[in-house]
Structures are given as C-alpha cells and as structure tokens.
Design a protein around this motif. Structure first.
Motif, PDB file in Angstrom:
ATOM      1  N   UNK A 268       0.870  -1.194   0.000  1.00 43.92           N
ATOM      2  CA  UNK A 268       0.000   0.000   0.000  1.00 43.92           C
ATOM      3  C   UNK A 268       0.896   1.231   0.000  1.00 43.92           C
ATOM      4  N   UNK A 269       0.558   2.201  -0.820  1.00 44.06           N
ATOM      5  CA  UNK A 269       1.306   3.467  -0.839  1.00 44.06           C
ATOM      6  C   UNK A 269       0.344   4.575  -0.398  1.00 44.06           C
ATOM      7  N   UNK A 270       0.719   5.302   0.641  1.00 44.32           N
ATOM      8  CA  UNK A 270      -0.075   6.484   1.025  1.00 44.32           C
ATOM      9  C   UNK A 270       0.641   7.695   0.453  1.00 44.32           C
ATOM     10  N   UNK A 271      -0.074   8.480  -0.336  1.00 49.39           N
ATOM     11  CA  UNK A 271       0.512   9.728  -0.821  1.00 49.39           C
ATOM     12  C   UNK A 271       0.722   9.726  -2.317  1.00 49.39           C
ATOM     13  N   UNK A 272       0.271  10.808  -2.936  1.00 47.52           N
ATOM     14  CA  UNK A 272       0.436  10.950  -4.389  1.00 47.52           C
ATOM     15  C   UNK A 272       1.015  12.330  -4.711  1.00 47.52           C
ATOM     16  N   UNK A 273       2.070  12.699  -3.951  1.00 48.99           N
ATOM     17  CA  UNK A 273       2.870  13.865  -4.316  1.00 48.99           C
ATOM     18  C   UNK A 273       3.992  13.380  -5.228  1.00 48.99           C
ATOM     19  N   UNK A 274       5.061  14.165  -5.335  1.00 42.37           N
ATOM     20  CA  UNK A 274       6.174  13.792  -6.236  1.00 42.37           C
ATOM     21  C   UNK A 274       6.724  12.407  -5.893  1.00 42.37           C
ATOM     22  N   UNK A 275       6.916  12.130  -4.595  1.00 44.40           N
ATOM     23  CA  UNK A 275       7.549  10.856  -4.214  1.00 44.40           C
ATOM     24  C   UNK A 275       6.644   9.680  -4.551  1.00 44.40           C
ATOM     25  N   UNK A 276       5.352   9.790  -4.245  1.00 41.81           N
ATOM     26  CA  UNK A 276       4.419   8.713  -4.574  1.00 41.81           C
ATOM     27  C   UNK A 276       4.335   8.521  -6.081  1.00 41.81           C
ATOM     28  N   UNK A 277       4.206   9.603  -6.796  1.00 36.14           N
ATOM     29  CA  UNK A 277       4.015   9.513  -8.258  1.00 36.14           C
ATOM     30  C   UNK A 277       5.267   8.981  -8.951  1.00 36.14           C
ATOM     31  N   UNK A 278       6.447   9.256  -8.388  1.00 32.64           N
ATOM     32  CA  UNK A 278       7.662   8.669  -8.968  1.00 32.64           C
ATOM     33  C   UNK A 278       7.790   7.185  -8.605  1.00 32.64           C
ATOM     34  N   UNK A 279       7.389   6.829  -7.385  1.00 31.74           N
ATOM     35  CA  UNK A 279       7.688   5.461  -6.948  1.00 31.74           C
ATOM     36  C   UNK A 279       6.607   4.453  -7.339  1.00 31.74           C
ATOM     37  N   UNK A 280       5.349   4.875  -7.456  1.00 34.47           N
ATOM     38  CA  UNK A 280       4.260   3.910  -7.702  1.00 34.47           C
ATOM     39  C   UNK A 280       4.504   3.077  -8.971  1.00 34.47           C
ATOM     40  N   UNK A 281       4.848   3.682 -10.127  1.00 34.86           N
ATOM     41  CA  UNK A 281       5.048   2.842 -11.317  1.00 34.86           C
ATOM     42  C   UNK A 281       6.207   1.855 -11.145  1.00 34.86           C
ATOM     43  N   UNK A 282       7.248   2.276 -10.394  1.00 34.88           N
ATOM     44  CA  UNK A 282       8.399   1.392 -10.196  1.00 34.88           C
ATOM     45  C   UNK A 282       8.017   0.227  -9.285  1.00 34.88           C
ATOM     46  N   UNK A 283       7.283   0.522  -8.224  1.00 39.23           N
ATOM     47  CA  UNK A 283       6.883  -0.543  -7.287  1.00 39.23           C
ATOM     48  C   UNK A 283       5.950  -1.518  -8.015  1.00 39.23           C
ATOM     49  N   UNK A 284       5.058  -0.967  -8.843  1.00 42.38           N
ATOM     50  CA  UNK A 284       4.063  -1.808  -9.537  1.00 42.38           C
ATOM     51  C   UNK A 284       4.717  -2.801 -10.493  1.00 42.38           C
ATOM     52  N   UNK A 285       5.911  -2.480 -10.987  1.00 44.99           N
ATOM     53  CA  UNK A 285       6.590  -3.407 -11.914  1.00 44.99           C
ATOM     54  C   UNK A 285       6.950  -4.710 -11.226  1.00 44.99           C
ATOM     55  N   UNK A 286       7.129  -4.660  -9.900  1.00 43.48           N
ATOM     56  CA  UNK A 286       7.641  -5.828  -9.185  1.00 43.48           C
ATOM     57  C   UNK A 286       6.623  -6.461  -8.234  1.00 43.48           C
ATOM     58  N   UNK A 287       5.785  -5.613  -7.639  1.00 45.89           N
ATOM     59  CA  UNK A 287       4.914  -6.089  -6.556  1.00 45.89           C
ATOM     60  C   UNK A 287       3.802  -6.984  -7.089  1.00 45.89           C
ATOM     61  N   UNK A 288       3.271  -7.822  -6.173  1.00 42.83           N
ATOM     62  CA  UNK A 288       2.092  -8.622  -6.557  1.00 42.83           C
ATOM     63  C   UNK A 288       0.902  -7.684  -6.737  1.00 42.83           C
TER      64      UNK A 288
END
Ligand code: N01
Length: 552
Positions: A190-210
């Motif tokens: 789960x990611x809380x937050x959709x500022x710069x850090x969330x928006x940069x990290x979500x696509x990267x995490x999604x490539x690997x996570x279930x």
C-alpha cells in the motif's frame, strides 16, 4: 546530571568561526564558501555522508523532478562544470549523489564534516556572542556564526493514523528509504501519498509487486518527465556557453536558463493554446512551466485552460473511467508543487494496481496485516509512506535553537515563522537559515540559491568584522514588514488558495499561510538592496571583546 552526561560535559569544547548544521547541497557549499573566506568551519550531519535530502531519498524512481541537469548544479566552479558529465536530463537520485560526492572529494570537504552526528541543541550565549551546539555524540562546539542548512524537505511527515504502529509488515517512508535493497517481489504494497515521491515510486513498485493499493487523499496534476540522455555535444555546448547561461540563470525568476514567458494564456485562441500545451507536453520536463504563459498562476481563467488540458490527458491515458474520475484533480493547477511523472497514469491500467480515493473511502485504521478503509480491509505486506515532509520550517523547529534569554524558536514561531530576508530571526543573533521561510527556497534553483544566500551572509560577516561588530539580528519591525512583503506577493497569486505543503496545510496544527518568497530573482535584488543600505532593518551590537579592549 547522569554520569553519561557528566562524561560528555567533561569533553573539551571546540571553537570555530562558523558552525554549519547539515551537509546537503547548502551545507556543503557553506563549508566551501566560508573556508575560502579564511574562516574555520565545522559541519555536523546525522547522515553517514554528504548529500542531505539526496542521501535520504533513495526510494525507487527518485529523480530530479525540476528543471534538470546540467543546470541543477553548483555554479561557483567552472572546473566543476567542465569535468562533470551528466548522463540524463532528469538525473536519478544516485547520479545526483555521485555528483555531490565528487564535489566533496574535489574540494576536500569531508575533513571538516563530522557525519553521524546529530545536533541536539543550539544555544546563544549573549555574553560571549557565540552559539554553542551540542551533539548526540557528545561534541560541544562554539562559533560566533551558526548556519542552519537543515533542509527545506528533510523532516519526514509520519501520519498519525489509528493502529499504524500495530502494522506488522515492512514500513518505509520515501524520505527515509533504507540503504539496503527493498524487494517488492510477490508483495502486496500500500502506498499512502500521491505527491512527487508517490508519483515517482508507484510505477516502479508496480513493476515488481504482486499488488499495489494507492491510498490517495488529493488527486494531482502531473506532467511527462521527458527524461532523455544528454548527448556529449549538448554537454559541450552548455560548457562553451556557460558564462552566458549563468547570466540567464541569474536573471531568471527561478534561477534557470530560460527566458520569462511574456504572454497571457487568454491572448491566444483555444486552438493556439492547445497547440502550445501539446507541444510542451510532448517535450516534457520543466519546459512545461518555464515556457508557458505568464498568468497561469495568477488568473483563474488562464489556470482553468491548463487544468482542463491535463485532466483530458489523464482521461485519455487511464482506461477505466471510474479510476480516471478518481484521479481528476480539482485544485488550481501548479498551486501544489508541479510533478513530473514517468508511467504514473499508465500504471493504473495494470491489473495489479488499485486506487482508493480517501475522500470517498477514508482510512479508518491499520491492523497488523492490513489497512481498513470505510469500504473494508485491504490486506498488505508492506506500507510505503510517501507522505512528504514538515516542509520549509519543520527542520528549524526540530532543531529548536535557543536565542537571547533562552528564548526557543518554537516559542517565537507559534503563529508565524517570523524572519527577515528569509534568513534571520529577531532574538537569534548571528543565526542564518538557508532556504528557510521567507526565502524563495524550493521556488528557486536550490544549489544556485544556496550559493547566493551564502555569498550575502559572507558579505555581512565581512561588514561586521570591518566595523568591530559582534552580533547582528533583525528588528521585529523589519520582520513584520518582510512578512507582509512575502504574503503580499503570494496573495497576488492563486497559490495560497490551495492546501499544500507550501501553505503548511499538510501538517496538523501548523500555521496556515504561504511562507515562501515568490519571485526568486526579485528576492536577490532585495538582498542586494538591504546590503547597499548598510543592512537596513538589522540591529548590530559591537563585539564584546573589542569593547573590553577599548575600555582597557
Ligand atoms: O510529499 P508531498 P512528497 N493521509 O507533500 C499525502 C520534493 N521532491 O514527498 O495532497 C493520507 O508532495 C498528501 O496528500 P495531500 C518536491 O518539491 C522532489 O511527494 O496533502 N494522505 C500527498 O499526496 C515535492 O513537492 C523530488 O492531501 C496523506 C502526499 O501524501 C516535495 O519534495 C522528488 C497524509 C505527500 O506529498 C514533497 O514531495 C520527490 C495522510 N495522513 C519530492 N499525509 C525530486 O526532485 C500526507 N498525505 C527528486
């Protein structure tokens, strides 16, 4: 006093001309600059190497998301510009850190930096006209001048959500990311937050996570990062024209090599506007903000034209209409920090990414194995807090220096972040903040801004030395006038009308107002003006040792 404390007290006190807190971009330059002036300087930093924010923010996808390389850099050394090659326009966090480590090597900075040393207390001694700092490792050091290069975005905002401490899985804040690799493989994140850090990290995490569950409080406008390699010819051209480029950077309102836009969005037809937005969208990067119209941040109507354009892009990208609806931002575009993205909206087309709109479906609590929102429980293995920072003022308040008469900064800053010229505070003589409230800070190219602030401080130190002055601080009247100037500029824009970390709205209980000085280049003109008027607005106190010499 415990025996441990007694032992610490028995250690010899170290004396310097300048103590700097923080070895990030600003603190590193402070060390170099004051050393060049022939002063003894000591820097303390809690991290184990240089870099500050760039040392801490190692989350997946972290990149420069402002006007990028090669212009997000120091300008003080042509040799540095000539010898450092930037590979991409939106450099990765590790590339920025490599650069800062190179700067530390090149200028032999580390010999005067004490790492893994947290400054716990900073106190002004009125009789001695010196600051004393005490660190967690038992160091006590004094200096007449204290430079607080503590970072505008370095005090992590940890949300206070019921049960969050009971969550038994892995939990990371993007601004405190571990140095060891973090694996998302097979995990429900789960990611809380959709500022710069969330928006940069979500696509990267999604490539690997279930599975990734994004917990979004405020939908955001985000623009294509437009990252691309910098070919050697382009670096060579930037070097060849470096003098002229620096001139443009100094003249530009944000400190970047770009001309200021001079046209209103409303002067163009809808077709002309659309064509410009589309062109900038295709190029990506900060060109979108630098090459745009001059009234996007001041006119509701102009703002709406760009907001509509971005909302249409989101609708076009995100296949599920319900998800696209939840992603629709409804504040004035640009009035939260503009974000550059690479694959963020596309990530919602993946089967393993779910968006929860916390406005409709708020978080109720955490359990050891999941997060419960109004609609039900989401089982998770890992929680990523991309929840940002107690920005601009938070790190100064965490330091909480004690000024004249033991007055604490927390006491002084209860209702407003009182300051003059964005660097000084009445009652706290010889203390200087870098990128603090009342300065352009994050609205300006930060390495260049740090250089310019340090130059100004250095000149003030010289001024004092030449006149036998031992202490300088602003008057409360000049603080008030400065505060009005800062607010006056901000209130002419749409920025204060949106909740953001710029207005302090992200931190419960924080004074709510826009504390940054908009219009960076004007700020530097104002600094020159204050200096030219013999530091108008400041009160000086003769050096006590000089007084003693005169009396004897
Ligand atoms: O932090 P943010 P950030 N419950 O404050 C949400 C710079 N930066 O780390 O908008 C639920 O922007 C919060 O929601 P809301 C850059 O200047 C630079 O992303 O307050 N949600 C928001 O969505 C940037 O602007 C780079 O309603 C909660 C998010 O968390 C700044 O740092 C890279 C919440 C926080 O977003 C900060 O960015 C990254 C709660 N209790 C960042 N509390 C580069 O240049 C907060 N949120 C590389």
């Amino acid at each position: 006093m415990t025996s441990g404390q007694q032992l610490l007290r028995s250690r010899p006190i170290e004396h310097y001309d300048v103590v700097v807190i923080g070895a990030g971009v600003s603190g590193m330059y402070a060390l170099h600059h004051f050393r060049q002036m022939g002063l003894s300087v000591r820097v303390y930093d809690g991290a184990s190497d240089v870099g500050g924010t760039w040392w801490y923010n190692r989350y997946p996808g972290a990149r420069v998301d402002g006007p990028g390389s090669p212009f997000y850099c120091y300008t003080f050394s042509d040799e540095l510009m000539n010898e450092w090659d930037w590979a991409e326009t939106q450099s990765e966090q590790s590339a920025v850190l490599d650069y800062l480590e190179h700067v530390a090597d090149r200028f032999d900075l580390r010999r005067d930096i004490q790492f893994e040393t947290w400054v716990q207390d900073a106190r002004y001694d009125e009789a001695a006209q010196r600051w004393t700092v005490e660190t967690g490792t038992g160091v006590r050091a004094t200096a007449p001048f204290l430079i607080c290069a503590v970072g505008a975005l370095s005090t992590a905002n940890m949300p206070d959500i019921p049960g969050i401490h009971d969550f038994a899985g892995e939990c990371y804040h993007t601004g405190r990311w571990p140095h060891e690799p973090v694996s998302f493989e097979g995990k429900r994140v789960a990611v809380i937050g959709t500022g710069s850090s969330g928006i940069q990290s979500i696509p990267e995490i999604a490539k690997e996570a279930a599975h990734v569950t994004v917990l979004q409080r405020t939908p955001q406008y985000a623009f294509p990062a437009g990252n691309r390699p910098i070919p050697p010819e382009e670096m060579a051209e930037a070097r060849a024209k470096w003098e002229a480029i620096k001139g443009t950077m100094l003249a530009n309102i944000g400190g970047f090599p770009s001309d200021m836009p001079s046209r209103s969005a409303l002067e163009d037809t809808p077709e002309q506007r659309e064509a410009l937005y589309e062109e900038l969208w295709q190029v990506g990067g900060f060109r979108f903000f630098l090459g745009l119209y001059n009234d996007i941040a001041t006119s509701e109507k102009a703002n709406e034209t760009l907001a509509d354009f971005v909302r249409a892009k989101i609708r076009e990208t995100v296949r599920d209409p319900e998800t696209a609806r939840k992603l629709m931002p409804d504040h004035f575009v640009m009035t939260k920090r503009p974000i550059l993205e690479d694959g963020y909206f596309e990530a919602y087309n993946r089967d393993n990414v779910t968006l929860v709109d916390l406005r409709e479906d708020p978080i109720e609590r955490f359990t050891p194995t999941g997060v419960v929102t109004r609609s039900g429980e989401h089982p998770i293995d890992m929680l990523v807090l991309a929840t940002g920072f107690d920005a601009i003022s938070g790190s100064m308040l965490r330091l909480n220096p004690k000024g004249r008469g033991g007055m604490s900064l927390k006491g002084r800053w209860q209702d407003r972040f009182h300051n003059y010229v964005g660097m000084t505070i009445a009652g706290f003589p010889n203390l200087f903040m870098i990128h603090g409230p009342g300065s352009p800070g994050v609205f300006y190219n930060m390495p260049l801004g740090a250089e310019r602030q340090m130059e100004w401080i250095g000149n003030l130190m010289r001024h004092m030395r030449e006149r036998g002055m031992g202490a300088v601080e602003p008057t409360t009247e000049s603080e008030e006038a400065w505060g009005n100037e800062v607010s006056g500029i901000a209130n002419a824009t749409l920025f204060p009308r949106t909740d953001s970390w710029w207005t302090g709205a992200n931190i419960p209980g924080k004074p709510r107002y826009f504390s940054a000085y908009m219009g960076g280049s004007i700020y530097y003109m104002r600094l020159s003006d204050v200096a030219a008027k013999d530091y108008a607005g400041f009160a000086f106190e003769p050096a006590h040792d000089a007084e003693a010499e005169q009396a004897s």
